[in-house]
Design an enzyme around this catalytic site. Sequence first.
Site, PDB file in Angstrom:
ATOM      1  N   ASP A 193       0.863  -1.181   0.000  1.00  0.00           N
ATOM      2  CA  ASP A 193       0.000   0.000   0.000  1.00  0.00           C
ATOM      3  C   ASP A 193       0.901   1.232   0.000  1.00  0.00           C
ATOM      4  O   ASP A 193       1.690   1.434   0.925  1.00  0.00           O
ATOM      5  CB  ASP A 193      -0.886  -0.032   1.252  1.00  0.00           C
ATOM      6  CG  ASP A 193      -1.852   1.140   1.330  1.00  0.00           C
ATOM      7  OD1 ASP A 193      -1.681   2.146   0.622  1.00  0.00           O
ATOM      8  OD2 ASP A 193      -2.802   1.053   2.150  1.00  0.00           O
ATOM      9  N   VAL A 194       0.787   2.080  -1.025  1.00  0.00           N
ATOM     10  CA  VAL A 194       1.690   3.228  -1.130  1.00  0.00           C
ATOM     11  C   VAL A 194       1.443   4.279  -0.047  1.00  0.00           C
ATOM     12  O   VAL A 194       2.256   5.194   0.105  1.00  0.00           O
ATOM     13  CB  VAL A 194       1.621   3.903  -2.516  1.00  0.00           C
ATOM     14  CG1 VAL A 194       2.107   2.959  -3.593  1.00  0.00           C
ATOM     15  CG2 VAL A 194       0.227   4.437  -2.808  1.00  0.00           C
ATOM     16  N   TYR A 206      -7.203  16.441  -8.680  1.00  0.00           N
ATOM     17  CA  TYR A 206      -6.233  15.696  -9.484  1.00  0.00           C
ATOM     18  C   TYR A 206      -5.160  16.629 -10.046  1.00  0.00           C
ATOM     19  O   TYR A 206      -3.959  16.350  -9.949  1.00  0.00           O
ATOM     20  CB  TYR A 206      -6.949  14.969 -10.620  1.00  0.00           C
ATOM     21  CG  TYR A 206      -6.031  14.180 -11.519  1.00  0.00           C
ATOM     22  CD1 TYR A 206      -5.582  12.910 -11.149  1.00  0.00           C
ATOM     23  CD2 TYR A 206      -5.605  14.693 -12.742  1.00  0.00           C
ATOM     24  CE1 TYR A 206      -4.735  12.188 -11.974  1.00  0.00           C
ATOM     25  CE2 TYR A 206      -4.766  13.974 -13.570  1.00  0.00           C
ATOM     26  CZ  TYR A 206      -4.331  12.722 -13.185  1.00  0.00           C
ATOM     27  OH  TYR A 206      -3.479  12.006 -13.998  1.00  0.00           O
ATOM     28  N   LYS A 237      -1.149  16.523  -9.070  1.00  0.00           N
ATOM     29  CA  LYS A 237      -0.082  16.253 -10.036  1.00  0.00           C
ATOM     30  C   LYS A 237       0.936  17.394 -10.056  1.00  0.00           C
ATOM     31  O   LYS A 237       2.142  17.160 -10.227  1.00  0.00           O
ATOM     32  CB  LYS A 237      -0.666  16.006 -11.422  1.00  0.00           C
ATOM     33  CG  LYS A 237      -1.357  14.664 -11.558  1.00  0.00           C
ATOM     34  CD  LYS A 237      -0.405  13.503 -11.254  1.00  0.00           C
ATOM     35  CE  LYS A 237      -1.038  12.154 -11.503  1.00  0.00           C
ATOM     36  NZ  LYS A 237      -0.097  11.031 -11.222  1.00  0.00           N
ATOM     37  N   ALA A 286      -3.144   5.823 -24.376  1.00  0.00           N
ATOM     38  CA  ALA A 286      -4.089   4.734 -24.635  1.00  0.00           C
ATOM     39  C   ALA A 286      -3.836   3.579 -23.675  1.00  0.00           C
ATOM     40  O   ALA A 286      -2.939   2.758 -23.883  1.00  0.00           O
ATOM     41  CB  ALA A 286      -3.956   4.263 -26.079  1.00  0.00           C
ATOM     42  N   THR A 287      -4.606   3.532 -22.617  1.00  0.00           N
ATOM     43  CA  THR A 287      -4.548   2.452 -21.642  1.00  0.00           C
ATOM     44  C   THR A 287      -5.917   1.775 -21.583  1.00  0.00           C
ATOM     45  O   THR A 287      -6.902   2.313 -22.111  1.00  0.00           O
ATOM     46  CB  THR A 287      -4.193   2.992 -20.248  1.00  0.00           C
ATOM     47  OG1 THR A 287      -5.290   3.808 -19.778  1.00  0.00           O
ATOM     48  CG2 THR A 287      -2.911   3.809 -20.280  1.00  0.00           C
ATOM     49  N   TRP A 298      -0.117  24.216 -27.321  1.00  0.00           N
ATOM     50  CA  TRP A 298      -1.288  24.977 -27.731  1.00  0.00           C
ATOM     51  C   TRP A 298      -1.988  25.593 -26.520  1.00  0.00           C
ATOM     52  O   TRP A 298      -2.183  24.963 -25.527  1.00  0.00           O
ATOM     53  CB  TRP A 298      -2.283  24.060 -28.475  1.00  0.00           C
ATOM     54  CG  TRP A 298      -1.864  23.792 -29.893  1.00  0.00           C
ATOM     55  CD1 TRP A 298      -0.843  24.393 -30.576  1.00  0.00           C
ATOM     56  CD2 TRP A 298      -2.453  22.853 -30.798  1.00  0.00           C
ATOM     57  NE1 TRP A 298      -0.768  23.886 -31.847  1.00  0.00           N
ATOM     58  CE2 TRP A 298      -1.741  22.937 -32.015  1.00  0.00           C
ATOM     59  CE3 TRP A 298      -3.505  21.937 -30.697  1.00  0.00           C
ATOM     60  CZ2 TRP A 298      -2.058  22.164 -33.122  1.00  0.00           C
ATOM     61  CZ3 TRP A 298      -3.808  21.154 -31.797  1.00  0.00           C
ATOM     62  CH2 TRP A 298      -3.095  21.268 -32.997  1.00  0.00           C
TER      63      TRP A 298
END
Length: 209
Positions: A21-22, A115, A119, A149-150, A209
């Site tokens: 567990d992190v 989120y 990050k 793409a996961t 952009w």
Amino acid sequence: SQDTATAISDAGGRAIPIAADVTDLDQLRIAVDATEAAFGPLTLAVNAAGIASAGTAETMPVEQWQRMYDVNVTGIFLSCQAEAAAMLRHGRGSIVNISSMSGTIVNRGIPQVHYNSAKAAVSHLTRSLAVEWIDRGVRVNAVSPGYTATPMTTRPEMVQLVEQLSREVPMGRYADPVEIAGPVVFLLSPAASYCTGVDLLVDGGFCCW
């Protein structure tokens, strides 16, 4: 997972799955000890712990905010702490943290204040650790992927969103996971021996952009 370990073994490598567990430093220390017992001194590490969700800032429960920070920020910090405890003893090591371009920009149409800010914290945590350990042989860098793409991002119900977001990427497509792995390998390797505290955007030009 065992599947990943098996795939590595089938490709001619050596791997063992270790669950931890992190958010639990003791478990991470045990994982580092088990890794060193199996493979010798730990000198390379990649920290990719992360969860994602969405929610408007004005209605977000504090529990949702806190869970994001517990995993995405504290989890990365504790992983670095456990890994560096070994690396600093050995006098050498390279750590790469997986951040996100969302730490640099805010994705259109997706309310993710928790989120995005988490990050951004990972990217600055990386720079802070890099400077703290710079004279003790340990480099710390980050890779910030763009749309990739996961299995999570290419589910059938995501097709329309993938098409829309792909049009916003200068390269016109999502990254293949191997295109994220390459920059990670570079930052881990001696080829990046003069790189520390780097937050490398791997985003197909999105942030231009």
